[in-house]
Design a protein around this motif. Structure first.
Motif, short mmCIF file in Angstrom:
data_model
loop_
_atom_site.label_atom_id
_atom_site.label_comp_id
_atom_site.label_asym_id
_atom_site.label_seq_id
_atom_site.Cartn_x
_atom_site.Cartn_y
_atom_site.Cartn_z
N CYS A 384 178.84 26.34 -6.40
CA CYS A 384 179.39 28.12 -6.32
C CYS A 384 179.06 28.94 -5.92
O CYS A 384 178.01 29.12 -5.95
N ILE A 385 179.89 29.31 -4.94
CA ILE A 385 179.50 30.11 -3.50
C ILE A 385 179.50 32.16 -3.78
O ILE A 385 179.32 32.54 -3.44
N ARG A 386 180.07 32.21 -5.73
CA ARG A 386 180.09 33.50 -5.68
C ARG A 386 180.95 34.61 -4.82
O ARG A 386 181.26 35.22 -4.71
N CYS A 387 182.38 33.82 -4.49
CA CYS A 387 183.39 34.48 -3.66
C CYS A 387 184.22 35.37 -4.84
O CYS A 387 184.49 36.70 -3.74
N GLY A 388 183.99 34.88 -5.97
CA GLY A 388 184.68 35.95 -6.62
C GLY A 388 186.64 35.78 -6.56
O GLY A 388 187.09 36.58 -7.53
N ARG A 389 186.80 34.88 -5.52
CA ARG A 389 188.28 34.22 -6.04
C ARG A 389 189.11 34.65 -6.75
O ARG A 389 190.23 34.22 -7.31
N CYS A 390 188.35 33.50 -8.22
CA CYS A 390 188.50 32.43 -9.67
C CYS A 390 188.70 33.73 -10.11
O CYS A 390 190.23 34.35 -10.60
N THR A 401 184.50 32.04 -13.84
CA THR A 401 182.76 30.94 -13.52
C THR A 401 182.46 31.12 -14.52
O THR A 401 181.17 30.27 -15.47
N CYS A 433 189.49 28.33 -6.10
CA CYS A 433 187.43 27.87 -5.69
C CYS A 433 187.60 27.09 -4.56
O CYS A 433 187.81 25.56 -4.07
N PRO A 434 186.94 27.51 -2.82
CA PRO A 434 186.89 26.74 -2.23
C PRO A 434 185.66 25.82 -2.11
O PRO A 434 185.45 24.76 -1.51
N ALA A 435 184.69 25.70 -4.25
CA ALA A 435 183.75 25.18 -3.47
C ALA A 435 184.53 23.97 -4.43
O ALA A 435 183.74 22.70 -5.32
N ILE A 437 185.02 23.95 -7.51
CA ILE A 437 184.96 23.79 -9.22
C ILE A 437 185.76 23.15 -10.02
O ILE A 437 186.95 23.83 -10.10
N LEU A 439 187.55 24.46 -12.65
CA LEU A 439 186.82 25.22 -13.41
C LEU A 439 187.49 25.75 -15.28
O LEU A 439 187.13 25.31 -15.93
S1 SF4 Z 1 186.29 30.85 -6.59
FE1 SF4 Z 1 184.70 29.38 -7.19
S2 SF4 Z 1 182.53 29.60 -5.72
FE2 SF4 Z 1 184.33 31.35 -6.13
S3 SF4 Z 1 183.23 32.31 -7.33
FE3 SF4 Z 1 184.77 31.32 -8.56
S4 SF4 Z 1 183.42 29.05 -9.20
FE4 SF4 Z 1 182.34 30.53 -7.77
#
Ligand code: SF4
Ligand code: SF4
Length: 459
Positions: A384-390, A401, A433-435, A437, A439
């Motif tokens: 996770c890069i903590r981008c907050g998109r989710c 997340t 999610c760019p990673a 994951i 979720l």
């Molecule tokens: S979208 Fe993915 S990478 Fe970005 S905060 Fe949520 S879990 Fe992390």
């Protein structure tokens, strides 16, 4: 050709995945013959699982009850064909893994399949010839359950409840999930039947006002429904409302938000704010149950994706195996890598092709590896890069997340505190999610574990 429509009404959050509706949107509904054997799963709806009402070697008629329950929230199950009960046995289930089913061998003369009856309906249909009680009873006896989502028994939805009076009927014609076009074809081809079902539902629920919400990427359906409403003299009472194309616009809570700007309380249901929401396929089935006395034994299923030879929209007996549909549609292409019961956002990937079609199975999607990767349904997972998109796309304003992390650590108590149960499992967070994951996968697992802890679901 219907003119382009640009709707403004929408909800917060959501995503715009590629639509891929062009694969089947012009395929007219085609009747699938009955396969040699059907497996009618005894749990196809929300509420009590049915008990078998037949035994091994019993002869059954088409439309005969084969499973039922005394519980208020339940719906009986019927045989789609005449035939012989082979056995009651465990069968692959898309959600539960395995579940009991009535296995029926089809009689030779029943193999041609059942013909639908949209020609029975026209602009002169008058729902007032049917009493509220008759409509509710037909919904119950016909085994109707919501065909666009979780399968909530329709009788319970439409029956008047003095404690929760309803003032508006919302018809969900959005079909926002990529690839799926079964409801679209119903609105285009069985327009009068859908409208008859809407009017019957409103009469049963004692509701005067009706709104039909349809995404603006379906101008032909909007036009067809509007024309039918006008020709039957229902304008003013029934309003066809285009809503902006965005996933998950067809989520009940999202559609309410778009149409009315209101929120259903978290963990609550639409009747709590005076609403009843039904999907267009359920309305078509209600019309058939009331007018033709025909139980819900068949449904329209979109068979789609780039890994099936003959995609289309098929009128399928409930209980037909995925493998039977593959055969009927000319087989899989060499590139087939994934079979999804439903669409790619909310559907369930299945490995067992004997899995039967249920009342809620609107689609079967066959994907090649190339499309899975291109459409971002499957990619390499990174941290996770903590981008907050989710968080931004979550239509329920959750923190996906945090919930997923709590489930991963087996902290269901914590996941609960982050409102895990309010997740509608739309898949937007995983999609964005760019990673990459998964979720939604974690959250679904957490909900299953939670239900098992509370003994609401079999192990
Ligand atoms: S979208 Fe993915 S990478 Fe970005 S905060 Fe949520 S879990 Fe992390
Ligand atoms: S947390 Fe649930 S409701 Fe929110 S985006 Fe993810 S799947 Fe959808």
């Amino acid at each position: 050709m219907a003119t382009e429509i640009k709707a403004k009404l929408t909800f917060p959050g959501g995503v715009h995945p590629p639509e891929y509706k062009e694969i089947t949107e012009d395929c007219a509904i085609e009747v699938m013959p009955a396969p040699r054997q059907l497996a009618v799963l005894l749990g196809q709806h929300i509420g009590a699982i049915c008990k078998p009402m037949v035994a091994r070697r019993d002869k059954v008629r088409a439309g005969q009850v084969v499973g039922d329950s005394d519980a208020f929230v339940s719906a009986p199950l019927h045989s789609p064909v005449s035939g012989t009960v082979k056995e009651i046995a465990l069968q692959s289930h898309p959600v539960l893994g395995r579940a009991p089913a009535v296995l029926i061998e089809t009689d030779i003369q029943a193999e041609a399949g059942k013909q639908p009856c949209p020609d029975r309906f026209n602009k002169d249909f008058d729902e007032r010839q049917y009493s509220c009680e008759k409509i509710c009873e037909s919904a119950r006896r016909g085994g109707l359950a919501g065909m666009g989502g979780a399968g909530f028994p329709t009788r319970v939805k439409i029956e008047p409840n003095p404690r929760l009076p309803k003032h508006l009927l919302i018809i969900n014609g959005c079909e926002c999930e990529p690839f799926i076009t079964c409801d679209y074809r119903l609105m285009l081809e069985w327009t009068w039947q859908v409208l008859a079902g809407i009017r019957l539902a409103a009469r049963a629920a004692q509701i005067e006002q009706i709104k039909i919400g349809i995404e603006d990427n379906k101008p032909r359906a909007i036009h067809a429904m509007q024309q039918a409403v006008d020709q039957s003299g229902q304008r003013g009472r029934i309003e066809v409302v285009p809503v902006r194309t965005k996933y998950p616009q067809g989520g009940e809570r999202q559609l309410i938000r778009s149409l009315l700007g209101k929120n259903v309380p978290s963990g609550g249901i639409p009747p709590m704010i005076g609403l009843c929401v039904l999907n267009v396929a359920t309305c078509a089935a209600l019309a058939e149950a009331v007018v033709c006395d025909a139980p819900l034994t068949h449904r329209v299923v979109t068979v789609t994706g780039n890994a099936i030879v003959r995609p289309g929209n098929y009128y399928v007996p409930i209980g037909a195996a995925v493998a039977d549909l593959i055969d009927f549609c000319g087989g899989l292409t060499e590139r087939a890598a994934k079979v999804v019961l439903g669409g790619p956002m909310m559907g369930f990937a299945i490995a067992d092709l004997s899995t039967p079609i249920t009342k809620t199975s609107g689609a079967l999607t066959f994907l090649s590896q190339e499309m899975i990767t291109r459409a971002k349904y499957d990619r390499r997972v990174t941290p996770c890069i903590r981008c907050g998109r989710c968080l931004t796309v979550c239509p329920e304003n959750l923190n996906p997340t945090k919930i997923a992390h709590a489930v991963k650590k087996n902290r269901l108590d914590l996941a609960d505190q982050y409102y895990m149960s309010a997740c509608i499992e739309c898949g937007c967070c995983s999609y964005i999610c760019p990673a990459n994951i998964e979720l939604t996968g974690y959250i679904k697992t957490g909900k299953i574990l939670q239900a098992r802890t509370k003994k609401k679901m079999p192990e």
